[in-house]
Design a protein around this motif. Structure first.
Motif, PDB file in Angstrom:
ATOM      1  N   ALA A  76       1.802   6.778   5.848  1.00  0.00           N
ATOM      2  CA  ALA A  76       1.928   5.442   5.246  1.00  0.00           C
ATOM      3  C   ALA A  76       2.631   5.563   3.901  1.00  0.00           C
ATOM      4  O   ALA A  76       2.414   6.524   3.152  1.00  0.00           O
ATOM      5  N   TYR A  77       3.442   4.562   3.598  1.00  0.00           N
ATOM      6  CA  TYR A  77       4.183   4.559   2.341  1.00  0.00           C
ATOM      7  C   TYR A  77       3.222   4.361   1.160  1.00  0.00           C
ATOM      8  O   TYR A  77       2.408   3.435   1.150  1.00  0.00           O
ATOM      9  N   THR A 120      -8.688   2.536   9.595  1.00  0.00           N
ATOM     10  CA  THR A 120      -7.745   1.575   9.002  1.00  0.00           C
ATOM     11  C   THR A 120      -6.418   2.289   8.775  1.00  0.00           C
ATOM     12  O   THR A 120      -6.394   3.485   8.453  1.00  0.00           O
ATOM     13  N   ILE A 151      -5.779  -3.392  10.241  1.00  0.00           N
ATOM     14  CA  ILE A 151      -4.433  -3.512   9.682  1.00  0.00           C
ATOM     15  C   ILE A 151      -4.305  -4.899   9.045  1.00  0.00           C
ATOM     16  O   ILE A 151      -5.188  -5.738   9.244  1.00  0.00           O
ATOM     17  N   ARG A 152      -3.201  -5.115   8.323  1.00  0.00           N
ATOM     18  CA  ARG A 152      -3.090  -6.412   7.635  1.00  0.00           C
ATOM     19  C   ARG A 152      -2.547  -7.519   8.542  1.00  0.00           C
ATOM     20  O   ARG A 152      -3.063  -8.619   8.563  1.00  0.00           O
ATOM     21  N   SER A 180      -6.541  -8.122   8.689  1.00  0.00           N
ATOM     22  CA  SER A 180      -7.203  -8.618   7.467  1.00  0.00           C
ATOM     23  C   SER A 180      -6.511  -9.863   6.915  1.00  0.00           C
ATOM     24  O   SER A 180      -7.132 -10.639   6.204  1.00  0.00           O
ATOM     25  N   ARG A 181      -5.198 -10.052   7.242  1.00  0.00           N
ATOM     26  CA  ARG A 181      -4.493 -11.179   6.606  1.00  0.00           C
ATOM     27  C   ARG A 181      -3.892 -12.181   7.592  1.00  0.00           C
ATOM     28  O   ARG A 181      -3.893 -13.365   7.318  1.00  0.00           O
ATOM     29  N   TYR A 195     -11.970  -7.892   8.349  1.00  0.00           N
ATOM     30  CA  TYR A 195     -12.084  -6.434   8.233  1.00  0.00           C
ATOM     31  C   TYR A 195     -12.790  -5.833   9.463  1.00  0.00           C
ATOM     32  O   TYR A 195     -13.509  -6.545  10.178  1.00  0.00           O
ATOM     33  N   GLN A 197     -15.361  -4.183   9.496  1.00  0.00           N
ATOM     34  CA  GLN A 197     -16.831  -4.300   9.441  1.00  0.00           C
ATOM     35  C   GLN A 197     -17.321  -5.597  10.097  1.00  0.00           C
ATOM     36  O   GLN A 197     -18.422  -5.620  10.640  1.00  0.00           O
ATOM     37  N   ASN A 217      -8.847   4.630   4.802  1.00  0.00           N
ATOM     38  CA  ASN A 217      -9.037   4.112   3.450  1.00  0.00           C
ATOM     39  C   ASN A 217     -10.453   4.454   2.922  1.00  0.00           C
ATOM     40  O   ASN A 217     -11.444   4.046   3.525  1.00  0.00           O
ATOM     41  N   LYS A 219     -12.221   3.338   0.563  1.00  0.00           N
ATOM     42  CA  LYS A 219     -13.069   2.176   0.247  1.00  0.00           C
ATOM     43  C   LYS A 219     -13.677   1.609   1.543  1.00  0.00           C
ATOM     44  O   LYS A 219     -14.851   1.258   1.576  1.00  0.00           O
ATOM     45  N   MET A 220     -12.861   1.546   2.601  1.00  0.00           N
ATOM     46  CA  MET A 220     -13.381   1.073   3.887  1.00  0.00           C
ATOM     47  C   MET A 220     -14.496   2.013   4.361  1.00  0.00           C
ATOM     48  O   MET A 220     -15.558   1.559   4.802  1.00  0.00           O
ATOM     49  N   ASP A 223     -17.587   1.353   2.348  1.00  0.00           N
ATOM     50  CA  ASP A 223     -18.174   0.029   2.614  1.00  0.00           C
ATOM     51  C   ASP A 223     -18.854  -0.010   3.988  1.00  0.00           C
ATOM     52  O   ASP A 223     -19.946  -0.555   4.134  1.00  0.00           O
TER      53      ASP A 223
HETATM   54  N1  LIG Z   1      -0.333  -4.582  -0.190  1.00  0.00           N
HETATM   55  C1  LIG Z   1       0.375  -4.516   0.916  1.00  0.00           C
HETATM   56  O1  LIG Z   1       0.786  -5.513   1.480  1.00  0.00           O
HETATM   57  C2  LIG Z   1       0.698  -3.187   1.483  1.00  0.00           C
HETATM   58  C3  LIG Z   1       1.370  -3.089   2.701  1.00  0.00           C
HETATM   59  C4  LIG Z   1       1.607  -1.815   3.232  1.00  0.00           C
HETATM   60  C5  LIG Z   1       1.184  -0.684   2.541  1.00  0.00           C
HETATM   61  N2  LIG Z   1       0.552  -0.786   1.346  1.00  0.00           N
HETATM   62  C6  LIG Z   1       0.126   0.425   0.608  1.00  0.00           C
HETATM   63  O2  LIG Z   1       0.356   1.577   1.445  1.00  0.00           O
HETATM   64  C7  LIG Z   1      -0.721   2.524   1.357  1.00  0.00           C
HETATM   65  C8  LIG Z   1      -1.445   2.776   2.665  1.00  0.00           C
HETATM   66  O3  LIG Z   1      -1.592   1.551   3.346  1.00  0.00           O
HETATM   67  P1  LIG Z   1      -2.179   1.462   4.816  1.00  0.00           P
HETATM   68  O4  LIG Z   1      -1.818   0.144   5.370  1.00  0.00           O
HETATM   69  O5  LIG Z   1      -1.833   2.658   5.590  1.00  0.00           O
HETATM   70  O6  LIG Z   1      -3.760   1.560   4.665  1.00  0.00           O
HETATM   71  P2  LIG Z   1      -4.852   0.719   3.901  1.00  0.00           P
HETATM   72  O7  LIG Z   1      -4.479   0.434   2.501  1.00  0.00           O
HETATM   73  O8  LIG Z   1      -6.082   1.476   4.159  1.00  0.00           O
HETATM   74  O9  LIG Z   1      -4.950  -0.702   4.682  1.00  0.00           O
HETATM   75  C9  LIG Z   1      -5.272  -0.819   6.068  1.00  0.00           C
HETATM   76  C10 LIG Z   1      -6.216  -1.966   6.305  1.00  0.00           C
HETATM   77  O10 LIG Z   1      -7.469  -1.707   5.698  1.00  0.00           O
HETATM   78  C11 LIG Z   1      -7.920  -2.883   5.035  1.00  0.00           C
HETATM   79  N3  LIG Z   1      -8.906  -2.594   3.987  1.00  0.00           N
HETATM   80  C12 LIG Z   1      -8.692  -2.382   2.675  1.00  0.00           C
HETATM   81  N4  LIG Z   1      -9.873  -2.192   2.034  1.00  0.00           N
HETATM   82  C13 LIG Z   1     -10.839  -2.303   2.968  1.00  0.00           C
HETATM   83  C14 LIG Z   1     -12.258  -2.221   2.921  1.00  0.00           C
HETATM   84  N5  LIG Z   1     -12.907  -1.970   1.791  1.00  0.00           N
HETATM   85  N6  LIG Z   1     -12.931  -2.386   4.061  1.00  0.00           N
HETATM   86  C15 LIG Z   1     -12.281  -2.631   5.227  1.00  0.00           C
HETATM   87  N7  LIG Z   1     -10.951  -2.725   5.330  1.00  0.00           N
HETATM   88  C16 LIG Z   1     -10.242  -2.563   4.209  1.00  0.00           C
HETATM   89  C17 LIG Z   1      -6.637  -3.494   4.506  1.00  0.00           C
HETATM   90  O11 LIG Z   1      -6.848  -4.868   4.199  1.00  0.00           O
HETATM   91  P3  LIG Z   1      -6.328  -5.632   2.871  1.00  0.00           P
HETATM   92  O12 LIG Z   1      -5.177  -4.863   2.276  1.00  0.00           O
HETATM   93  O13 LIG Z   1      -5.918  -6.968   3.377  1.00  0.00           O
HETATM   94  O14 LIG Z   1      -7.498  -5.698   1.936  1.00  0.00           O
HETATM   95  C18 LIG Z   1      -5.722  -3.304   5.701  1.00  0.00           C
HETATM   96  O15 LIG Z   1      -5.931  -4.316   6.642  1.00  0.00           O
HETATM   97  C19 LIG Z   1      -1.585   1.976   0.294  1.00  0.00           C
HETATM   98  O16 LIG Z   1      -1.064   2.468  -0.917  1.00  0.00           O
HETATM   99  C20 LIG Z   1      -1.373   0.487   0.396  1.00  0.00           C
HETATM  100  O17 LIG Z   1      -1.779  -0.118  -0.832  1.00  0.00           O
HETATM  101  C21 LIG Z   1       0.289  -2.027   0.829  1.00  0.00           C
END
Ligand SMILES: NC(=O)c1ccc[n+]([C@@H]2O[C@H](COP(=O)([O-])OP(=O)(O)OC[C@H]3O[C@@H](n4cnc5c(N)ncnc54)[C@H](OP(=O)(O)O)[C@@H]3O)[C@@H](O)[C@H]2O)c1
Ligand SMILES: Cc1cc2nc3c(=O)[nH]c(=O)nc-3n(C[C@H](O)[C@H](O)[C@H](O)COP(=O)(O)OP(=O)(O)OC[C@H]3O[C@@H](n4cnc5c(N)ncnc54)[C@H](O)[C@@H]3O)c2cc1C
Length: 248
Positions: A76-77, A120, A151-152, A180-181, A195, A197, A217, A219-220, A223
């Motif tokens: 992931a980026y 996640t 995923i979002r 999530s979104r 989410y 959960q 993640n 935090k996930m 939680d």
């Molecule tokens: N902000 C963005 O739109 C975006 C898009 C792509 C990648 N990224 C960045 O890329 C990196 C990796 O991203 P990733 O998509 O592989 O993984 P990620 O950040 O773990 O996200 C995957 C999923 O987990 C959800 N999530 C976040 N906190 C959670 C929690 N406490 N409990 C349950 N679910 C939770 C996210 O929802 P929510 O984000 O909706 O809370 C998302 O749906 C991170 O640095 C991320 O910030 C950000």
């Protein structure tokens, strides 16, 4: 004694979502490499003072994981991330080094009554490697398996067809995609908004009989672990692998 390292060559590097790339590697030497589905490898990447060590789950979907010729990962980026910069710009032909395999997020010896595989983002990868073993074990053992992928939005889904194909072929394996979104339009029965959960709670995991794996993640993972503790889940019935950031 230093851990053995293996030279690997990058053979493919493809964007599979706007923020995730899938990288394929083959081993450069004949030294045999085997792993248990669910494990990860650590890459030793060029660093300023010393090599950067970064871990990635093996995401390959192969019948055998013994003496493999290669493997794949998904990354992931991360904005400003050093391994991200290295891998997102890497060209096929690049040679690098790995150590491993490592990790304990592997299938249990005996399946529980219900087994929840929660991930996640790229934290879903280790469960993909388990699919052939899941299929085999479900023929022999009485268990219901639920995979929950957080995923979002629909654009962030990857490996989705693999999970759905196994769910179609194995009536006791269920895939749930938790957005999530934003939901796909129209949503399928396996899609839900929220989410992981929320979906997990709706499936009523039972602390007396069920087993839960959590990956991705941090935090996930924390939680969901707290949620399960509130439901009186013993720690031994929850296995966690957090994708924590490296200090160096
Ligand atoms: N902000 C963005 O739109 C975006 C898009 C792509 C990648 N990224 C960045 O890329 C990196 C990796 O991203 P990733 O998509 O592989 O993984 P990620 O950040 O773990 O996200 C995957 C999923 O987990 C959800 N999530 C976040 N906190 C959670 C929690 N406490 N409990 C349950 N679910 C939770 C996210 O929802 P929510 O984000 O909706 O809370 C998302 O749906 C991170 O640095 C991320 O910030 C950000
Ligand atoms: C056991 C294990 C398995 C892993 N498997 C995978 C995998 O299969 N796929 C995968 O993509 N990653 C995986 N990771 C995470 C991976 O090892 C790296 O930490 C990640 O790729 C970021 O490294 P980087 O060098 O690009 O960022 P760094 O240079 O280490 O970090 C740059 C900055 O971004 C912050 N940061 C780092 N990561 C994140 C993040 N995810 N979200 C928000 N901020 C962040 C850091 O705090 C720092 O400020 C795993 C981690 C572990 C421990």
């Amino acid at each position: 004694m230093p851990l053995p390292a293996y030279k690997v060559r990058l053979t493919a590097n493809d964007a599979i979502t706007p923020s995730v790339r899938r990288l394929e590697f083959v081993f450069e030497s004949d030294k045999p490499f085997s792993y248990t589905p669910g494990q990860f490898v650590s890459f030793l990447l060029p660093g300023e003072e010393k090599p950067l060590k970064r871990s990635y789950s093996i995401g390959s979907l192969t019948e055998s994981t013994r003496d493999v010729a290669g493997f794949e990962i998904v990354i992931a980026y991360v904005d400003g991330g050093r391994a991200t910069e290295f891998f997102f710009n890497a060209e096929p032909g690049l040679i690098t080094e790995i150590q491993g395999p490592f990790g304990l997020l592997v299938m249990p010896e005996t399946l529980p009554r219900r087994f929840f595989l929660v991930g996640t983002g790229t934290g879903i990868a280790p469960y993909r490697t388990m699919l052939p073993e899941i299929e085999k074990r479900l023929r022999e053992e009485d268990c219901e398996i639920h995979l929950l992928f957080g995923i979002r939005s629909p654009e962030e889904l990857f490996y989705g067809d693999d999970f759905l194909r196994y769910a179609q072929d194995n009536e006791r394996f269920h895939a749930h995609f938790c957005y999530s979104r934003r939901l796909p339009e129209p949503p399928a029965p396996h899609d839900s908004l929220g989410y992981v959960q929320q979906r997990l709670s709706s499936l009523n995991p039972d602390p007396d009989t069920d087993l839960v794996y959590l990956c991705g993640n941090p935090k996930m993972v924390d939680d969901v672990f707290s949620l399960l503790q509130e439901k009186q889940f013993p720690t031994r019935q929850v296995k966690r692998e957090k994708y924590v950031f490296s200090k160096f």
